[in-house]
Motif scaffolding. Structure first.
Motif, PDB file in Angstrom:
ATOM      1  N   ILE A 107       1.022  -1.301   0.054  1.00 42.98           N
ATOM      2  CA  ILE A 107      -0.119  -0.136  -0.040  1.00 42.98           C
ATOM      3  C   ILE A 107       0.990   1.232   0.014  1.00 42.98           C
ATOM      4  N   HIS A 118       0.811   4.211  -2.841  1.00 44.71           N
ATOM      5  CA  HIS A 118       0.713   5.416  -2.563  1.00 44.71           C
ATOM      6  C   HIS A 118       1.602   6.391  -2.815  1.00 44.71           C
ATOM      7  N   VAL A 132      -7.766  -0.564  -3.244  1.00 43.30           N
ATOM      8  CA  VAL A 132      -8.198   0.492  -2.630  1.00 43.30           C
ATOM      9  C   VAL A 132      -7.794   1.750  -3.648  1.00 43.30           C
ATOM     10  N   ARG A 161      -6.359   5.728  -4.242  1.00 42.74           N
ATOM     11  CA  ARG A 161      -5.841   6.867  -3.713  1.00 42.74           C
ATOM     12  C   ARG A 161      -6.386   7.750  -2.739  1.00 42.74           C
ATOM     13  N   THR A 206      -9.132   7.219  -1.209  1.00 39.05           N
ATOM     14  CA  THR A 206      -9.796   7.017  -0.043  1.00 39.05           C
ATOM     15  C   THR A 206      -8.488   7.096   1.090  1.00 39.05           C
ATOM     16  N   ILE A 207      -7.404   6.920   0.589  1.00 38.28           N
ATOM     17  CA  ILE A 207      -6.063   7.414   1.802  1.00 38.28           C
ATOM     18  C   ILE A 207      -6.111   8.681   1.706  1.00 38.28           C
ATOM     19  N   ASN A 208      -6.136   9.524   0.750  1.00 36.69           N
ATOM     20  CA  ASN A 208      -5.834  10.900   0.787  1.00 36.69           C
ATOM     21  C   ASN A 208      -6.694  11.811   1.679  1.00 36.69           C
ATOM     22  N   TRP A 221     -11.319   7.206   5.949  1.00 39.34           N
ATOM     23  CA  TRP A 221     -11.084   5.765   6.311  1.00 39.34           C
ATOM     24  C   TRP A 221     -10.236   5.862   7.559  1.00 39.34           C
ATOM     25  N   ALA A 230      -3.883   8.719   8.745  1.00 32.16           N
ATOM     26  CA  ALA A 230      -3.238   7.823   7.811  1.00 32.16           C
ATOM     27  C   ALA A 230      -1.908   8.872   7.235  1.00 32.16           C
ATOM     28  N   LEU A 265       2.363   8.130   3.539  1.00 34.66           N
ATOM     29  CA  LEU A 265       1.600   7.139   4.226  1.00 34.66           C
ATOM     30  C   LEU A 265       2.243   6.510   5.614  1.00 34.66           C
ATOM     31  N   ALA A 325      -0.819   1.760   7.096  1.00 32.15           N
ATOM     32  CA  ALA A 325      -0.789   0.932   6.031  1.00 32.15           C
ATOM     33  C   ALA A 325      -0.956  -0.488   6.481  1.00 32.15           C
ATOM     34  N   MET A 384      -4.593  -1.120   7.042  1.00 28.64           N
ATOM     35  CA  MET A 384      -5.518  -1.150   6.022  1.00 28.64           C
ATOM     36  C   MET A 384      -5.212  -2.625   5.361  1.00 28.64           C
TER      37      MET A 384
END
Length: 243
Positions: free
Chosen positions: A9, A13, A64, A66, A68-70, A74, A78, A85, A90, A93
């Protein structure tokens, strides 16, 4: 194939693509939204666990996005102050995705298929070696003048084992001969396999091969091909008695 890791992940990222995906070949890779030609959404976008098709024909499942992470919905914590990240996040996740996407079960299926393929290959090799061993022992028995007791003594084997190997070798030789034999019927000459597939054949391949062993070379085979049920091997190829 392997389970998704936090490192997978993080590497995703740190790249530039929009999606981390799992292909049907069991490989994790990345893709942009623009590469998607088929997705469950009308706008062509994709989110976690969607099944998509890319413009190169690759079929994959989204792990997943990007965004969603940024966006931080969630895991709000993060990203660090440097925008990278966090490793611990990570890992969390990855654990969630492995469970929700059913990757543990997929990995087990993949490993079972790989193991099965390896077992089948090894089994084929074992059968080949067993056949070769039988042929070599049978040849050595001939070298000993057909004396199985003498051959067994010199080989350090039980006589019963030598006897079984000799019979195995003879059976394999007869089977190979019959399998490659051609039969003529209806003015056509074909292999036993081909005749067994012909709609005029009324018996199984195994039965046809057994019957052919009692047929003289070049003799018309229509009778053994078209006669269903049991045939006395002693009567195969003989003319019918006068009425």
């Amino acid at each position: 194939m392997h389970l998704l890791t936090g490192t997978d992940i993080i590497n995703f990222h740190n790249g530039r693509d929009d999606l981390l995906i799992l292909t049907t070949d069991g490989e994790f890779t990345t893709a942009d939204h623009s590469a998607i030609v088929s997705s469950p959404h009308k706008d062509g976008q994709a989110t976690a666990y969607d099944l998509v098709v890319l413009d190169d024909g690759t079929e994959a499942q989204v792990m997943v996005a990007r965004s969603t992470i940024n966006e931080g919905d969630w895991f709000p914590d993060a990203l660090g102050d440097d925008g990278h990240l966090n490793a611990s996040v990570a890992d969390e996740m990855a654990a969630i995705i492995n469970t929700d996407a059913g990757l543990t079960g997929l990995l087990q299926i993949h490993e079972i298929r790989e193991t099965t393929a390896a077992w089948e290959k090894a089994d084929q090799e074992a059968n080949r070696l067993a056949g070769e061993r039988a042929q070599r022992v049978a040849a050595f028995v001939q070298h000993c003048g057909g004396n199985q007791s003498e051959a067994a003594r010199r080989l350090g084997l039980d006589q019963s084992t030598v006897n079984k190997l000799v019979r195995k070798a003879k059976g394999a030789t007869a089977k190979t001969h019959n399998q490659g034999r051609a039969l003529t019927a209806f003015d056509e000459t074909r292999s036993i396999v081909e005749w067994a597939r012909d709609p005029r054949c009324r018996v199984s391949y195994t039965t046809l091969m057994h019957r052919s062993a009692h047929l003289d070379e070049g003799q018309d085979a229509a009778e053994i091909i078209t006669t269903p049920g049991h045939m006395d091997p002693r009567l195969i190829g003989r003319p019918a008695p006068p009425a």
